[in-house]
Scaffold this motif. Sequence first.
Motif, PDB file in Angstrom:
ATOM      1  N   ILE A 221       0.845  -1.187   0.000  1.00  0.00           N
ATOM      2  CA  ILE A 221       0.000   0.000   0.000  1.00  0.00           C
ATOM      3  C   ILE A 221       0.886   1.245   0.000  1.00  0.00           C
ATOM      4  N   GLU A 222       0.391   2.304  -0.597  1.00  0.00           N
ATOM      5  CA  GLU A 222       1.173   3.522  -0.759  1.00  0.00           C
ATOM      6  C   GLU A 222       0.669   4.666   0.122  1.00  0.00           C
ATOM      7  N   VAL A 223      -0.142   4.345   1.102  1.00  0.00           N
ATOM      8  CA  VAL A 223      -0.639   5.364   2.033  1.00  0.00           C
ATOM      9  C   VAL A 223       0.541   5.954   2.807  1.00  0.00           C
ATOM     10  N   LYS A 224       0.543   7.272   2.965  1.00  0.00           N
ATOM     11  CA  LYS A 224       1.624   7.927   3.694  1.00  0.00           C
ATOM     12  C   LYS A 224       1.617   7.505   5.163  1.00  0.00           C
ATOM     13  N   ASN A 225       2.794   7.476   5.757  1.00  0.00           N
ATOM     14  CA  ASN A 225       2.913   7.084   7.165  1.00  0.00           C
ATOM     15  C   ASN A 225       2.076   7.979   8.068  1.00  0.00           C
ATOM     16  N   GLU A 226       1.969   9.262   7.719  1.00  0.00           N
ATOM     17  CA  GLU A 226       1.177  10.193   8.527  1.00  0.00           C
ATOM     18  C   GLU A 226      -0.288   9.789   8.572  1.00  0.00           C
ATOM     19  N   VAL A 227      -0.791   9.258   7.454  1.00  0.00           N
ATOM     20  CA  VAL A 227      -2.186   8.811   7.397  1.00  0.00           C
ATOM     21  C   VAL A 227      -2.378   7.569   8.275  1.00  0.00           C
ATOM     22  N   LEU A 228      -1.418   6.639   8.189  1.00  0.00           N
ATOM     23  CA  LEU A 228      -1.483   5.436   9.018  1.00  0.00           C
ATOM     24  C   LEU A 228      -1.406   5.794  10.503  1.00  0.00           C
ATOM     25  N   GLU A 229      -0.589   6.791  10.835  1.00  0.00           N
ATOM     26  CA  GLU A 229      -0.495   7.245  12.224  1.00  0.00           C
ATOM     27  C   GLU A 229      -1.838   7.797  12.705  1.00  0.00           C
ATOM     28  N   GLU A 230      -2.502   8.535  11.822  1.00  0.00           N
ATOM     29  CA  GLU A 230      -3.807   9.093  12.179  1.00  0.00           C
ATOM     30  C   GLU A 230      -4.847   7.989  12.378  1.00  0.00           C
ATOM     31  N   PHE A 278     -13.125  -2.800   7.950  1.00  0.00           N
ATOM     32  CA  PHE A 278     -11.998  -1.881   8.081  1.00  0.00           C
ATOM     33  C   PHE A 278     -11.123  -1.929   6.824  1.00  0.00           C
ATOM     34  N   ILE A 279     -10.837  -3.138   6.341  1.00  0.00           N
ATOM     35  CA  ILE A 279     -10.016  -3.319   5.144  1.00  0.00           C
ATOM     36  C   ILE A 279     -10.760  -2.828   3.903  1.00  0.00           C
ATOM     37  N   GLU A 280     -12.070  -3.041   3.864  1.00  0.00           N
ATOM     38  CA  GLU A 280     -12.872  -2.543   2.741  1.00  0.00           C
ATOM     39  C   GLU A 280     -12.815  -1.025   2.660  1.00  0.00           C
ATOM     40  N   CYS A 281     -12.744  -0.360   3.809  1.00  0.00           N
ATOM     41  CA  CYS A 281     -12.656   1.101   3.844  1.00  0.00           C
ATOM     42  C   CYS A 281     -11.331   1.585   3.259  1.00  0.00           C
ATOM     43  N   PHE A 282     -10.278   0.797   3.440  1.00  0.00           N
ATOM     44  CA  PHE A 282      -8.993   1.130   2.818  1.00  0.00           C
ATOM     45  C   PHE A 282      -9.163   1.249   1.306  1.00  0.00           C
ATOM     46  N   ASN A 283      -9.931   0.323   0.752  1.00  0.00           N
ATOM     47  CA  ASN A 283     -10.145   0.298  -0.692  1.00  0.00           C
ATOM     48  C   ASN A 283     -11.069   1.436  -1.131  1.00  0.00           C
ATOM     49  N   GLU A 284     -12.172   1.609  -0.437  1.00  0.00           N
ATOM     50  CA  GLU A 284     -13.184   2.589  -0.833  1.00  0.00           C
ATOM     51  C   GLU A 284     -12.723   4.030  -0.608  1.00  0.00           C
ATOM     52  N   ASP A 285     -12.058   4.285   0.497  1.00  0.00           N
ATOM     53  CA  ASP A 285     -11.727   5.664   0.872  1.00  0.00           C
ATOM     54  C   ASP A 285     -10.288   6.059   0.570  1.00  0.00           C
ATOM     55  N   LEU A 286      -9.378   5.099   0.562  1.00  0.00           N
ATOM     56  CA  LEU A 286      -7.967   5.415   0.328  1.00  0.00           C
ATOM     57  C   LEU A 286      -7.445   4.810  -0.974  1.00  0.00           C
ATOM     58  N   ASN A 287      -8.337   4.110  -1.683  1.00  0.00           N
ATOM     59  CA  ASN A 287      -7.974   3.488  -2.963  1.00  0.00           C
ATOM     60  C   ASN A 287      -6.806   2.518  -2.809  1.00  0.00           C
ATOM     61  N   GLU A 288      -6.828   1.760  -1.726  1.00  0.00           N
ATOM     62  CA  GLU A 288      -5.786   0.760  -1.456  1.00  0.00           C
ATOM     63  C   GLU A 288      -6.438  -0.598  -1.232  1.00  0.00           C
ATOM     64  N   LYS A 289      -6.327  -1.459  -2.228  1.00  0.00           N
ATOM     65  CA  LYS A 289      -6.937  -2.788  -2.159  1.00  0.00           C
ATOM     66  C   LYS A 289      -6.013  -3.749  -1.414  1.00  0.00           C
ATOM     67  N   ILE A 290      -6.497  -4.281  -0.290  1.00  0.00           N
ATOM     68  CA  ILE A 290      -5.740  -5.268   0.482  1.00  0.00           C
ATOM     69  C   ILE A 290      -6.552  -6.562   0.495  1.00  0.00           C
ATOM     70  N   PRO A 291      -6.140  -7.568  -0.263  1.00  0.00           N
ATOM     71  CA  PRO A 291      -6.898  -8.826  -0.277  1.00  0.00           C
ATOM     72  C   PRO A 291      -6.945  -9.480   1.105  1.00  0.00           C
ATOM     73  N   LEU A 292      -8.087  -9.964   1.496  1.00  0.00           N
ATOM     74  CA  LEU A 292      -8.220 -10.673   2.775  1.00  0.00           C
ATOM     75  C   LEU A 292      -7.370 -11.934   2.775  1.00  0.00           C
ATOM     76  N   THR A 293      -7.155 -12.502   1.592  1.00  0.00           N
ATOM     77  CA  THR A 293      -6.329 -13.708   1.496  1.00  0.00           C
ATOM     78  C   THR A 293      -4.879 -13.402   1.864  1.00  0.00           C
TER      79      THR A 293
END
Length: 340
Positions: A221-230, A278-293
């Motif tokens: 995922i390419e989310v900035k560290n600051e976003v993950l901290e938040e 929570f993981i689905e929100c990553f995809n919908e809101d941050l455009n980061e697809k994380i497969p549950l697998t």
Amino acid sequence: MIINYFQKNKDYFKIRKLLMNNNPETTDKKIKNKIKKLNEFEHFSLFCEVFIEKPLYPFTKEYFSHFTKKRERSQYNIDDIFTRSNRNISNSDKEYYLEFNCKKDFQELIINLLRTKEYSTETLTKKLLITKEYLLEHFLNPLEIIIPTLKNQLKRTNNLFIENDMFISDLIEELEHNKENYINLLNSIENKVKSLSNDSIENNQIKNNSSSKKIKGNYQIEVKNEVLEEIYNELNRYDFIDIDRTSKEDFIKVFKLDWKDHNSVIHFKITNVEIKFFIECFNEDLNEKIPLTFIEHAGNIKTKDRTFKASTLYSGGNQSKNNSPNIKIIRSIFEKIKKH
């Protein structure tokens, strides 16, 4: 190749529009021929969309026959990967069975992937996990909804419309046959991934002279560290994460680094179903697809339920999600993140 297979092209949406505007009491042969040319993913996706968006009561045989054809039981096709089991056939006295009007190319794709020697262990594992995710999300999960719905409809009709009931019964048989095939494919993927992981671990142990077991891969995922901290701070605010066992640094490492490069684990205090959302929100809101697998395979995200199995979540997660009071809070966390 895997990702491209699951892309709906322009023809799909043209056919969808034609079908949705079609009279449900008639079968349009032109539309049926167009549907026949779709790959198995598009074909079944369209069937599911029609099933959900069109009224099922009263059920129209003509409308759903756009997706099906009759085939004599005596026919044998050398390209058939899975034969039809008589013990699962409710109408085995009939001379025909109903089947979807498309080539079973998804099965071929998986079989070829299982047999290939083209990729490295890490690349092949990733491709298999992505394929498993699509299999669960777009094939098996919809079947868990459609089959019981059709069976309930049979109970409601009370055999007043014999021809229609026979068609529904035949359709259920085809869906159950496909479900059995997909479960076999799922098991084959899981066995192959397990074998690849064991080989990778053994090779790492020999290379590094270490007894530690580490699986290669990452969430990419390419989310900035600051976003993950938040996000971490918000999770802590609502007591959704065990901060005594998961530091902010651990949280970032799990999502951003290769799994083999760290020993960090995220310990959530919420359930598997809530983690799925929570993981689905990553995809919908941050455009980061994380497969549950990937999460199941890596084993570095722990939940209140302890065990995390993607197949279980896809089969029952949607129903359980509606009963969770934490879903709205998780939704609000990402809405807040998006505004920043």
